[in-house]
Design an enzyme around this catalytic site. Structure first.
Site, PDB file in Angstrom:
ATOM      1  N   ASP A 188       4.039  -0.876  -6.540  1.00  0.00           N
ATOM      2  CA  ASP A 188       3.487  -0.639  -5.375  1.00  0.00           C
ATOM      3  C   ASP A 188       4.329   0.739  -4.766  1.00  0.00           C
ATOM      4  OD1 ASP A 188       2.167  -0.754  -2.984  1.00  0.00           O
ATOM      5  OD2 ASP A 188       2.692  -2.883  -2.667  1.00  0.00           O
TER       6      ASP A 188
ATOM      7  N   ASP B 226      -5.717  -3.368   0.713  1.00  0.00           N
ATOM      8  CA  ASP B 226      -4.971  -4.390   1.459  1.00  0.00           C
ATOM      9  C   ASP B 226      -5.901  -5.246   2.127  1.00  0.00           C
ATOM     10  OD1 ASP B 226      -2.614  -4.217   0.416  1.00  0.00           O
ATOM     11  OD2 ASP B 226      -1.741  -3.247   2.077  1.00  0.00           O
TER      12      ASP B 226
HETATM   13  C1  GLA Z   1       1.530  -3.560   0.027  1.00  0.00           C
HETATM   14  C2  GLA Z   1       0.536  -4.115  -0.871  1.00  0.00           C
HETATM   15  C3  GLA Z   1       0.285  -5.579  -0.612  1.00  0.00           C
HETATM   16  C4  GLA Z   1       1.577  -6.312  -0.831  1.00  0.00           C
HETATM   17  C5  GLA Z   1       2.738  -5.842   0.181  1.00  0.00           C
HETATM   18  C6  GLA Z   1       4.003  -6.223  -0.024  1.00  0.00           C
HETATM   19  O1  GLA Z   1       1.114  -3.587   1.415  1.00  0.00           O
HETATM   20  O2  GLA Z   1      -0.638  -3.452  -0.794  1.00  0.00           O
HETATM   21  O3  GLA Z   1      -0.535  -6.301  -1.569  1.00  0.00           O
HETATM   22  O4  GLA Z   1       1.979  -6.265  -2.183  1.00  0.00           O
HETATM   23  O5  GLA Z   1       2.739  -4.408  -0.153  1.00  0.00           O
HETATM   24  O6  GLA Z   1       4.909  -5.873   0.719  1.00  0.00           O
END
Ligand code: GLA
Length: 729
Positions: free
Chosen positions: A479, A547
């Site tokens: 990420d 997301d």
């Molecule tokens: C980001 C990702 C999510 C999740 C969060 C965790 O927003 O896109 O899918 O993994 O971080 O903190």
């Protein structure tokens, strides 16, 4: 031969199966662009016309011909200082700070195989691709500056790539202030420009604009390709549709800041460019130094947008993505994030894994919250040591327990980031990108680590290895959750280099992890879809698309993403309703249908809270997915409607050989007493008959592709349909 040089006409021609690209070394040594379009033979120099416009358009002194002006002529690498007052691809300053150069042809070379760009992602040639490379060197004698333009051709895919290497062979410093990797100057056409825009949780929705006089540009100065604008641009005829009209696309194989420009000039000619963001970039080259402009993938279609997407999908799937997962079915995941956020223990995850195994899923992913003091998103990033109390043991112990219930195991990491509240930051505050004396700008309470520094990368690599070496980890979600604002590296010789060098550092770290763990499946992520680009796909064959897991919004997000990226690359999960972000409730059936549009399918909800009916439906979705997965991953993708406006959002996958197809539809609006909605498939084998797998009914492909298939009007919105067809003759 895909590449040829005609010494009489001084033209260099790149041919693919269906397209031709031609440039010309003119009598003054300038490299003109002549043509990029349908396959054509011969010398196309006649396309460029000359007449006296010298009142407004400058002419180089040694040319002394008032009909000659680079302000008018189409070029391969327009540069500031030539008299071309349109947006340049290259802008340099000499040691005194003076702008301008004068680049003329020096040499060219045709080589077998596709060039590589050491340290940067790039398209690679596979066996049977018959790839070739054209290198054209331009030089400025005064500055000792040399620009090598690199063209790669994959003839069967109708793909041409371009990158450039700028070298300072002179004796003084030259600073590169702007560097576009590819430029297309089109002498005719009334064009539209399509960009893919959005925001966090609403990425890559197409914006189509008529290109009028002036320029339009999108880009990112965020140090990441961004949720807001994607490094993909398509120029097309004003009237182009999915299946008609000329289209030219550029896709940047780079994950940092970018600039995509389209300009219609005083003579209604169009210039399309893509390359590095120039706002936070100023790259000094000392004598002997060079910089590489990352690659742009170009493709041309004379038959509408659909073919652009097919060309890009094939290229990215087969010639950008690498490793054993490139062509393999991806595990169906249960991800802990929307299931429990930070609120989990090892025991809870094992329970989730048990339930997932019952439902037929393949792998549990332990998302954020398993390491250091990471009990919420204010602390812990940088400390990649497991919270043993929370997990009830090491990561390997937990992996073993999850394996025992029959699931693979994956983890989430965000290696490029650090919280101030972390051991790493306390030990190395100078490793974060912050400007001395200035309050740093935080994003999600975190700072970005300076990946341009080798010692920072070494530390992260060692920390990651310490976790991965324990074994049991099959998958990593990588990420990256904020933009870079404070562009200052303690060790940089010039701060204008930092963002570019950061990306080289990131690619170096990713490559080290990939080579040490070649079997590891890495999924890219950046606040969802903030780094969904061809650069990341070189390291991670799948990326978390957004997301936003709301099925209604996902229809639009996945639709937009499909213009440039194959479905095999899209992470798509079924989540709980009402949706966390939009508050909308969509039936589980439609949520499944939409998520099955991604080649990296999964679930992201607390399975323990599901009733029996939901569990049965999930079991059947998983079964269905296994039967269609190969089509989603490898089939040709057809956008049958635009989900933004259509009553029925519909899309289709067809096997490359036409032997089977899958038509998917979600009714997004129900109007009073309608009769039926007709969905019109494409890409079936003309003249053939297809049988519907669910009931054996046989249909004529031609009739289906003409009048369509009736989809019943449901009682409530968001009923979904999946029709599988097999060719019978
Ligand atoms: C980001 C990702 C999510 C999740 C969060 C965790 O927003 O896109 O899918 O993994 O971080 O903190």
């Amino acid at each position: 031969m895909p590449l040829s040089y005609d010494p009489a006409a001084r033209t260099l021609t790149i041919s693919t199966d269906g397209t031709t690209y031609q440039m010309k070394i003119d009598e003054h040594g300038y490299l003109l662009h002549l043509y990029y379009g349908a396959r054509a033979e011969g010398d196309l120099s006649y396309l460029v016309t000359y007449c006296d416009r010298s009142g407004m358009c400058g002419c180089p002194h040694d040319v002394a011909d008032r009909t000659y002006s680079l302000d008018v002529l189409p070029q391969e690498l327009p540069f500031q200082g030539s008299g071309d007052m349109r947006s340049p691809a290259l802008l340099v300053r000499d040691a005194e700070g003076t702008f301008g150069c004068d680049l003329r042809y020096r040499s060219h070379e045709i080589r077998p195989g596709k060039y590589a760009l050491p340290g940067l992602p790039a398209v690679y040639a596979g066996e049977g691709d018959d790839a070739e490379t054209l290198s054209v060197t331009l030089a400025d004698e005064r500055l000792g500056l040399e620009v090598e333009l690199l063209y790669g051709v994959l003839p069967r895919l109708d793909v041409i790539t371009r990158a450039a290497v700028v070298r300072n062979n002179g004796t003084g410093r030259v600073t590169v202030e702007k560097l576009q990797s590819a430029c297309l100057d089109l002498v005719t056409g009334d064009l539209d420009v399509i960009t893919f825009d959005g925001r966090h949780a609403m990425e890559r929705r197409p914006t189509r604009r008529h290109l009028l006089n002036g320029s339009l540009s999108v880009g990112s100065r965020r140090g990441m390709s961004s949720n807001q604008y994607n490094p993909l641009m398509i120029a097309c005829d004003h009237a182009a549709t999915e299946t008609s009209g000329r289209c030219w696309s550029m896709s940047f194989v780079y994950s940092g800041g970018f600039l995509a420009e389209a300009e219609r000039d005083q003579f209604d000619q169009s210039r399309i460019q893509m390359g590095l963001d120039d706002d936070l970039f100023s790259y000094p080259l000392e004598p002997g130094e060079k910089i590489v402009a990352p690659e742009v993938i170009m493709t041309y279609s004379g038959a509408g947008l659909e073919r652009v997407s097919h060309n890009l999908h094939r290229c990215i799937r087969r010639n950008v993505c690498r490793g054993p997962w490139r062509d393999a079915p991806r595990p169906i995941l249960i991800n802990s994030w929307e299931a429990c956020y930070f609120d989990f223990t090892g025991d809870k995850l094992v329970e989730l894994a048990k339930k997932a195994a019952e439902l037929g899923l393949d792998m549990l992913v332990m998302d954020d919250g398993w390491f250091g003091a990471r009990s919420d998103d204010h602390r812990g990033l940088g400390d990649w040591k497991p919270n043993m109390a929370k997990l009830g043991g090491t990561v390997a112990d937990l992996a073993r327990r999850v394996n025992e219930v029959g699931l693979g195991f994956g983890i989430w990491v965000e290696p490029e980031m650090v919280n101030e509240d972390s051991d790493l930051f306390r030990a190395h505050p100078d490793w974060a990108l912050t400007v001395p004396g200035k309050e740093p700008v935080l994003g999600r309470d975190q700072l970005v680590l300076d990946l341009s520094r080798p010692e920072v990368r070494d530390n992260l690599f060692e920390q990651l290895c310490a976790v991965l070496d324990q074994g049991g980890i099959d998958y990593v979600k990588w990420d990256y959750n904020r933009s870079i604002v404070d562009v200052y590296s303690r060790t940089a010789s010039d701060q204008g280099k930092v963002l570019y060098d950061y990306m080289l550092g990131l690619y170096d770290l990713l490559e080290r992890v990939r080579s040490r763990y070649p079997e590891l499946l890495i999924e890219g992520c950046s606040a969802g879809g903030g780094r969904f680009d061809a650069g990341m796909l070189y390291y991670t064959p799948q990326i978390w698309t957004s997301d936003n897991t709301d099925a209604r919004n996902r229809l639009e997000i996945q639709y937009g993403t499909s213009f440039g990226y194959p479905c095999s690359a899209m992470g798509a999960h079924v989540s709980a309703c009402p949706n966390e972000i939009t508050g909308r409730t969509v039936p589980l059936g439609a949520r499944g249908t939409v998520a099955m549009g991604g080649g990296a399918f999964g679930y992201e909800l607390d399975l323990m809270e599901l009733n029996d009916r939901a569990c049965e439906l999930i079991k059947s979705q998983v079964k269905t997915y296994r039967t269609i997965e190969h089509l989603v991953r490898e089939g040709l993708f057809y956008r049958l409607t635009d989900p933004k406006d259509a009553t029925v959002a519909a899309w289709e996958f067809v096997a490359e050989d036409g032997s089977e197809a899958l038509v998917c539809a979600v009714v997004t609006r129900v109007d009073g007493y309608g009769l039926a909605n007709y969905v019109v498939p494409r890409g079936l084998t003309p003249g053939a008959r297809y049988s519907m797998v669910s009931n054996g009914d046989v249909y004529s492909a031609d009739a289906l592709m003409d009048m369509g298939l009736p989809v019943s009007v449901p009682a409530t919105p968001y009923e979904s349909f999946m029709y599988r067809f097999e060719r019978v003759d």
